[in-house]
Motif scaffolding. Structure first.
Motif, short mmCIF file in Angstrom:
data_model
loop_
_atom_site.label_atom_id
_atom_site.label_comp_id
_atom_site.label_asym_id
_atom_site.label_seq_id
_atom_site.Cartn_x
_atom_site.Cartn_y
_atom_site.Cartn_z
N HIS A 1 4.73 33.72 30.65
CA HIS A 1 5.03 35.10 30.26
C HIS A 1 4.85 36.02 31.46
N GLY A 2 5.34 37.23 31.33
CA GLY A 2 5.25 38.21 32.41
C GLY A 2 6.42 39.16 32.43
N GLY A 3 7.55 38.71 31.85
CA GLY A 3 8.73 39.58 31.85
C GLY A 3 9.17 39.91 33.27
N HIS A 4 9.79 41.07 33.43
CA HIS A 4 10.22 41.52 34.74
C HIS A 4 9.28 42.62 35.21
N VAL A 5 8.53 42.31 36.27
CA VAL A 5 7.54 43.25 36.83
C VAL A 5 6.58 43.72 35.73
N GLY A 6 6.15 42.75 34.91
CA GLY A 6 5.20 43.06 33.85
C GLY A 6 3.85 42.45 34.15
N PHE A 7 3.64 41.21 33.71
CA PHE A 7 2.40 40.49 33.93
C PHE A 7 1.21 41.28 33.40
N VAL A 8 1.38 41.80 32.19
CA VAL A 8 0.35 42.63 31.57
C VAL A 8 -0.85 41.77 31.19
N ALA A 9 -2.04 42.26 31.51
CA ALA A 9 -3.27 41.63 31.06
C ALA A 9 -4.01 42.65 30.18
N PHE A 10 -4.12 42.35 28.93
CA PHE A 10 -4.77 43.29 28.02
C PHE A 10 -6.28 43.08 28.10
N ASN A 11 -6.88 43.70 29.11
CA ASN A 11 -8.33 43.53 29.32
C ASN A 11 -8.98 44.88 29.61
N ALA A 12 -10.28 44.88 29.61
CA ALA A 12 -11.01 46.13 29.76
C ALA A 12 -10.86 46.74 31.15
N SER A 13 -10.60 45.92 32.17
CA SER A 13 -10.51 46.43 33.54
C SER A 13 -9.21 47.18 33.80
N ARG A 14 -8.20 46.96 32.93
CA ARG A 14 -6.88 47.58 33.08
C ARG A 14 -6.15 47.13 34.34
N GLN A 15 -6.63 46.07 34.95
CA GLN A 15 -5.91 45.47 36.08
C GLN A 15 -4.99 44.38 35.54
N TYR A 16 -3.74 44.39 36.01
CA TYR A 16 -2.77 43.42 35.53
C TYR A 16 -2.95 42.09 36.25
N TRP A 17 -2.47 41.02 35.57
CA TRP A 17 -2.63 39.68 36.14
C TRP A 17 -2.03 39.59 37.54
N SER A 18 -0.87 40.20 37.76
CA SER A 18 -0.22 40.14 39.07
C SER A 18 -1.08 40.77 40.16
N GLU A 19 -1.83 41.80 39.81
CA GLU A 19 -2.69 42.47 40.78
C GLU A 19 -3.89 41.60 41.14
N LEU A 20 -4.50 40.98 40.13
CA LEU A 20 -5.63 40.10 40.38
C LEU A 20 -5.20 38.86 41.16
N ARG A 21 -4.00 38.35 40.83
CA ARG A 21 -3.49 37.17 41.55
C ARG A 21 -3.22 37.52 43.01
N THR A 22 -2.68 38.71 43.26
CA THR A 22 -2.41 39.14 44.63
C THR A 22 -3.70 39.28 45.43
N ALA A 23 -4.71 39.93 44.84
CA ALA A 23 -5.98 40.10 45.54
C ALA A 23 -6.57 38.76 45.91
N ALA A 24 -6.52 37.80 45.00
CA ALA A 24 -7.05 36.47 45.30
C ALA A 24 -6.27 35.79 46.42
N PHE A 25 -4.94 35.90 46.38
CA PHE A 25 -4.11 35.23 47.39
C PHE A 25 -4.31 35.85 48.76
N LEU A 26 -4.37 37.18 48.81
CA LEU A 26 -4.54 37.84 50.11
C LEU A 26 -5.90 37.55 50.73
N ASN A 27 -6.85 37.24 49.89
CA ASN A 27 -8.19 36.90 50.40
C ASN A 27 -8.37 35.42 50.65
N GLY A 28 -7.24 34.68 50.66
CA GLY A 28 -7.28 33.29 51.10
C GLY A 28 -7.32 32.25 50.03
N ASN A 29 -7.23 32.65 48.76
CA ASN A 29 -7.23 31.68 47.66
C ASN A 29 -5.80 31.36 47.27
N SER A 30 -5.23 30.30 47.79
CA SER A 30 -3.84 29.95 47.52
C SER A 30 -3.67 29.40 46.12
#
Length: 303
Positions: free
Chosen positions: A274-303
């Motif tokens: 799931h994710g749709g087009h430029v969606g990747f919504v994560a319904f969580n308390a932090s209000r950070q979307y899955w795509s944002e958390l995945r990007t932060a992890a990847f940029l910090n070296g977690n492939s």
């Protein structure tokens, strides 16, 4: 729902931009918006078709970058920063020269030790094309890249969004693009017009009439073929993440570059259910979307 929900309901707070105007080699301009935390590394964010630095998906990515110790730089394509650009031409999916202009400016003025490129949809295609066509000759400070919802085959993607099931999206894009044309008509009368615009029904019509002739392509198909990033993926030398969702309403099987990814150890291709087009919504308390958390992890070296 993943595609529509963020644009209708998401509101991102906590991002404060400072704008910088860059003069291009052809005497036009590009505006970039910078959210700085005084970091020595920065992520450069590229929006999608008819987006800008104020869209929720850009703001969300800028916020997660600054929270993780990166400055965020949002690039507005020509004419997308709230002011019409000076030339008849627009921006387009393969315009890597403008990205290179921004990178040169940022390197010269800000002297970051590390840069990352982050793109959505059209912006993601542009980044992958830039990285692939330059191979090992990318700007030396660019160390990683992450892109989402990319129509890697523009021919297939354009025809998919022009299909009957996507008519609401197509109508919206064409309406927004007409507003851009009318803004140009007001400042450069006689050089561009929207006569008979009602006959334009899809991107093939629009690109044949405007994008191709204004940017030196033979026709829409020539533009799509030259600008599609898929052919450039095997040459990418910078660690790069591409994420496309299975339920993206704008993508066809041709837009999932499995074979190209298999031939490049620097290219990490993920398909989410799931994710749709430029969606990747994560319904969580932090209000950070899955795509944002995945990007932060990847940029910090977690492939």
């Amino acid at each position: 729902m993943q595609t529509v929900y963020p644009s209708l309901f998401r509101r991102v707070t906590g991002v404060e931009y400072t704008r910088r105007r860059i003069t291009t080699p052809d005497d036009d301009f590009i505006d970039i918006d910078i959210a700085s935390v005084g970091a020595r590394k920065a992520g450069i964010i590229l929006h999608g078709l008819e987006g800008n630095s104020g869209r929720s998906y850009v703001l969300g990515m800028a916020r997660v970058l600054t929270r993780n110790g990166w400055d965020a730089i949002a690039m507005n394509f020509r004419g997308c920063s709230g002011e019409s650009n000076k030339l008849p031409r627009f921006y387009h999916s393969g315009d890597t020269d403008d990205l290179s202009t921004v990178l040169t400016n940022v390197e010269e003025i800000d002297a970051y030790e590390e840069l990352a490129l982050i793109g959505f949809s059209l912006g993601g295609n542009l980044i992958l094309k830039y990285l692939g066509e330059r191979g090992t000759n990318v700007h030396e400070t660019v160390k990683r890249s992450a892109v989402f919802s990319v129509p890697c085959d523009l021919c297939a993607g354009a025809r998919k969004i022009g299909s009957s099931g996507n008519r609401p999206y197509m109508s919206r894009f064409l309406r927004m693009l007409r507003e851009k044309i009318r803004a140009k008509m007001a400042i450069m009368p006689g050089r561009i017009n929207d006569n008979g615009y009602e006959s334009i029904k899809d991107f093939e019509d629009f690109d044949n009439r405007y994008t191709a002739p204004l940017h030196g392509f033979k026709d829409a198909e020539d533009y799509w073929l030259q600008s599609s990033c898929k052919q450039y993926i095997p040459e990418i030398s910078v660690p790069t993440l591409l994420v496309n969702a299975q339920d993206d309403p704008f993508l066809t099987p041709e837009c999932y570059p499995l074979e190209e990814a298999a031939r490049n150890e620097n290219f990490f291709f993920e398909i989410t259910r799931h994710g749709g087009h430029v969606g990747f919504v994560a319904f969580n308390a932090s209000r950070q979307y899955w795509s944002e958390l995945r990007t932060a992890a990847f940029l910090n070296g977690n492939s």
